[in-house]
Design a protein around this motif. Structure first.
Motif, PDB file in Angstrom:
ATOM      1  N   MET A  70      -2.864 114.580  16.578  1.00  0.00           N
ATOM      2  CA  MET A  70      -2.156 113.603  17.350  1.00  0.00           C
ATOM      3  C   MET A  70      -2.466 112.182  17.269  1.00  0.00           C
ATOM      4  O   MET A  70      -3.610 111.691  16.643  1.00  0.00           O
ATOM      5  N   PRO A  71      -1.528 111.194  17.711  1.00  0.00           N
ATOM      6  CA  PRO A  71      -2.021 109.780  17.893  1.00  0.00           C
ATOM      7  C   PRO A  71      -3.217 109.655  18.715  1.00  0.00           C
ATOM      8  O   PRO A  71      -3.118 110.409  19.696  1.00  0.00           O
ATOM      9  N   CYS A  72      -3.818 108.631  18.227  1.00  0.00           N
ATOM     10  CA  CYS A  72      -5.192 108.029  19.375  1.00  0.00           C
ATOM     11  C   CYS A  72      -4.456 107.153  20.405  1.00  0.00           C
ATOM     12  O   CYS A  72      -5.342 107.063  21.375  1.00  0.00           O
ATOM     13  N   GLU A  73      -3.317 106.390  20.222  1.00  0.00           N
ATOM     14  CA  GLU A  73      -3.167 105.603  21.117  1.00  0.00           C
ATOM     15  C   GLU A  73      -2.118 106.233  22.213  1.00  0.00           C
ATOM     16  O   GLU A  73      -1.756 107.363  22.238  1.00  0.00           O
ATOM     17  N   ALA A  74      -2.081 105.486  23.449  1.00  0.00           N
ATOM     18  CA  ALA A  74      -1.476 105.818  24.613  1.00  0.00           C
ATOM     19  C   ALA A  74       0.201 106.155  24.420  1.00  0.00           C
ATOM     20  O   ALA A  74       0.707 105.258  23.333  1.00  0.00           O
ATOM     21  N   GLY A  75       0.757 107.067  25.027  1.00  0.00           N
ATOM     22  CA  GLY A  75       2.059 106.956  24.768  1.00  0.00           C
ATOM     23  C   GLY A  75       2.529 108.835  25.171  1.00  0.00           C
ATOM     24  O   GLY A  75       1.778 109.475  25.456  1.00  0.00           O
ATOM     25  N   GLU A  76       3.959 108.620  25.069  1.00  0.00           N
ATOM     26  CA  GLU A  76       4.385 110.059  25.442  1.00  0.00           C
ATOM     27  C   GLU A  76       5.113 110.408  23.964  1.00  0.00           C
ATOM     28  O   GLU A  76       6.073 109.768  23.595  1.00  0.00           O
ATOM     29  N   PHE A  77       4.681 111.531  23.511  1.00  0.00           N
ATOM     30  CA  PHE A  77       5.123 111.994  22.093  1.00  0.00           C
ATOM     31  C   PHE A  77       5.793 113.222  22.055  1.00  0.00           C
ATOM     32  O   PHE A  77       5.477 114.212  22.658  1.00  0.00           O
ATOM     33  N   PRO A  78       7.047 113.337  21.134  1.00  0.00           N
ATOM     34  CA  PRO A  78       7.567 114.766  20.972  1.00  0.00           C
ATOM     35  C   PRO A  78       6.614 115.744  20.082  1.00  0.00           C
ATOM     36  O   PRO A  78       5.524 115.124  19.487  1.00  0.00           O
ATOM     37  N   LEU A  79       6.658 116.789  20.053  1.00  0.00           N
ATOM     38  CA  LEU A  79       5.760 117.785  19.544  1.00  0.00           C
ATOM     39  C   LEU A  79       6.414 118.748  18.583  1.00  0.00           C
ATOM     40  O   LEU A  79       7.777 118.717  18.236  1.00  0.00           O
ATOM     41  N   LEU A  80       5.685 119.146  17.479  1.00  0.00           N
ATOM     42  CA  LEU A  80       5.990 119.992  16.286  1.00  0.00           C
ATOM     43  C   LEU A  80       5.104 121.125  16.336  1.00  0.00           C
ATOM     44  O   LEU A  80       4.010 120.835  16.172  1.00  0.00           O
ATOM     45  N   VAL A  81       5.540 122.163  16.440  1.00  0.00           N
ATOM     46  CA  VAL A  81       4.907 123.513  16.049  1.00  0.00           C
ATOM     47  C   VAL A  81       5.125 123.928  14.525  1.00  0.00           C
ATOM     48  O   VAL A  81       6.107 124.057  14.232  1.00  0.00           O
ATOM     49  N   PHE A  82       3.829 123.980  13.834  1.00  0.00           N
ATOM     50  CA  PHE A  82       3.795 124.090  12.375  1.00  0.00           C
ATOM     51  C   PHE A  82       3.353 125.345  12.094  1.00  0.00           C
ATOM     52  O   PHE A  82       2.255 125.593  12.583  1.00  0.00           O
ATOM     53  N   VAL A  83       3.831 126.164  11.216  1.00  0.00           N
ATOM     54  CA  VAL A  83       3.358 127.735  11.055  1.00  0.00           C
ATOM     55  C   VAL A  83       2.869 127.511   9.248  1.00  0.00           C
ATOM     56  O   VAL A  83       3.748 127.223   8.400  1.00  0.00           O
ATOM     57  N   HIS A  84       1.596 128.027   9.209  1.00  0.00           N
ATOM     58  CA  HIS A  84       1.210 128.100   7.691  1.00  0.00           C
ATOM     59  C   HIS A  84       1.900 129.136   6.927  1.00  0.00           C
ATOM     60  O   HIS A  84       2.377 130.079   7.611  1.00  0.00           O
ATOM     61  N   GLY A  85       1.504 129.047   5.725  1.00  0.00           N
ATOM     62  CA  GLY A  85       2.008 129.947   4.825  1.00  0.00           C
ATOM     63  C   GLY A  85       1.150 131.104   4.662  1.00  0.00           C
ATOM     64  O   GLY A  85       0.172 131.447   5.165  1.00  0.00           O
ATOM     65  N   TYR A  86       1.647 132.161   3.870  1.00  0.00           N
ATOM     66  CA  TYR A  86       0.893 133.320   3.928  1.00  0.00           C
ATOM     67  C   TYR A  86      -0.554 133.492   3.263  1.00  0.00           C
ATOM     68  O   TYR A  86      -0.895 132.745   2.131  1.00  0.00           O
ATOM     69  N   LEU A  87      -1.204 133.880   4.093  1.00  0.00           N
ATOM     70  CA  LEU A  87      -2.744 133.961   3.445  1.00  0.00           C
ATOM     71  C   LEU A  87      -3.532 132.692   3.290  1.00  0.00           C
ATOM     72  O   LEU A  87      -4.573 132.465   3.009  1.00  0.00           O
ATOM     73  N   LEU A  88      -2.833 131.405   4.103  1.00  0.00           N
ATOM     74  CA  LEU A  88      -3.208 130.106   4.046  1.00  0.00           C
ATOM     75  C   LEU A  88      -3.970 129.631   5.413  1.00  0.00           C
ATOM     76  O   LEU A  88      -3.792 130.350   6.214  1.00  0.00           O
TER      77      LEU A  88
END
Length: 334
Positions: A70-88
């Motif tokens: 996440m950003p350290c600065e104040a604010g409202e931010f959109p989100l991204l859910v990120f899914v890792h690859g196989y056995l990683l």
């Protein structure tokens, strides 16, 4: 929906312009680190938090261990859910996720498993559970000045994680929150056509994905080539990025990066046996940094376009501003 339609119209107008139009004069900085300083936070799941050393225990622990960037600065931010690859490990993507977060996004990367078989049904359910947890549990883990905007939510996945992301977007598991943007980073649906891992995602019917969101597919030019005769290619023909894009409806973007491989977006230093294996199993480019910068940049551009209504960076990339890499394919479906 208004943001999606506004961005679609903007890009439609751009596509119909002449090659000497304003696209050529647009430049983008999304391939460089953004203005925000970022922090990485590792969070244990509800199955392990009770034995964790940290105290006090989380009021609403997540269903799976998380890496939050996440950003350290104040604010409202959109989100991204990120899914890792196989056995990683999700930590193998730390540099990529920091790049994305530095441009003003909160990235949630669950660790879905340590060992897995062919069936990815449990992974799809786990990503759904993590998504459902966001509205009740995420704010307990963020500083009070960092606000998540849950109405601006993207979903991305790499390799088998790309398959998982598409499966979730196709509602193979239910979520209480709505995704507005979907990204497949060199997605893979199995070993070969006819050898898809369950549950299969590809139907081989053009434009058959019934998705009420913008999509982007990123492919690697070397992913379908063998590293050596002992191992199959990491992104085999018949179940890779080409096939995923063919089934996407508009608005959909497609970029294939020339001279880079299936794992070239990972951190430079991936530790342990699995980390060393990432340099051995797939055909690689000369270094990981250019591919990682491009993927980070194009993800930021895509998210800005479809979550923020600012399509200027995505237009610049489509117009030839590809940063540190050369593309072998650029396509767009309106």
């Amino acid at each position: 929906m208004k943001t999606l339609e506004r961005t679609r119209k903007s890009l439609t107008n751009t596509v119909t312009m002449s090659s000497s139009s304003a696209i050529a004069t647009v430049t983008t900085t999304v391939f460089e680190v953004g203005k925000h300083t970022t922090v990485l936070q590792k969070v244990e799941s509800r199955t392990t938090c009770c034995t964790a050393k940290a105290s006090p225990p989380l009021p609403v622990p997540p269903p799976k261990p998380l890496l939050i960037v996440m950003p350290c600065e104040a604010g409202e931010f959109p989100l991204l859910v990120f899914v890792h690859g196989y056995l990683l490990y999700n930590s193998f993507y730390s540099q990529l996720l920091q790049h994305i977060a530095s441009h003003g996004f909160i990235v949630i990367a669950p660790q879905l498993y340590l060992v897995a078989g062919q069936d990815s049904s449990d992974e799809i359910k786990s990503v759904a559970a993590t998504t459902n947890w966001l509205s009740e549990g995420l704010h307990h883990l963020l500083p009070p000045y960092v606000k998540p905007n849950l109405s601006k939510l993207g979903l991305a996945g790499h390799s088998r994680g790309g398959k998982t992301a598409f499966a979730l977007a196709l509602e193979k598991a239910a979520t209480t929150l709505k995704f507005s943007a979907l990204i497949g980073v060199d997605p893979v649906d199995g070993m070969d056509k006819g050898k898809q891992t369950p549950p299969p995602v590809l139907t081989y019917v053009p434009h058959s994905f019934d998705l009420d969101m913008a999509t982007m597919v990123i492919g690697s030019g070397l992913g379908e080539l063998k590293k050596n005769p002992l191992f199959p290619p990491c992104a085999p023909e018949g179940v890779n990025h080409k096939d995923f894009f063919k089934e996407c409806k508009g608005p959909a973007s497609y970029f294939v990066v020339k001279d880079y491989g299936h794992l070239d977006m990972l951190d430079d230093d991936t530790e342990g046996i699995r980390g060393k294996a990432t340099y051995c199993l797939c055909k690689n480019g000369k270094s990981r940094e250019p591919m990682r910068k491009f993927i980070g940049g194009v993800v930021v551009a895509f998210m800005k376009a479809y979550l923020g209504g600012d399509s200027s960076d995505l237009m610049a990339i489509k117009g030839g501003q590809t940063g540190p890499v050369e593309l072998q394919t650029v396509e767009y479906v309106l």
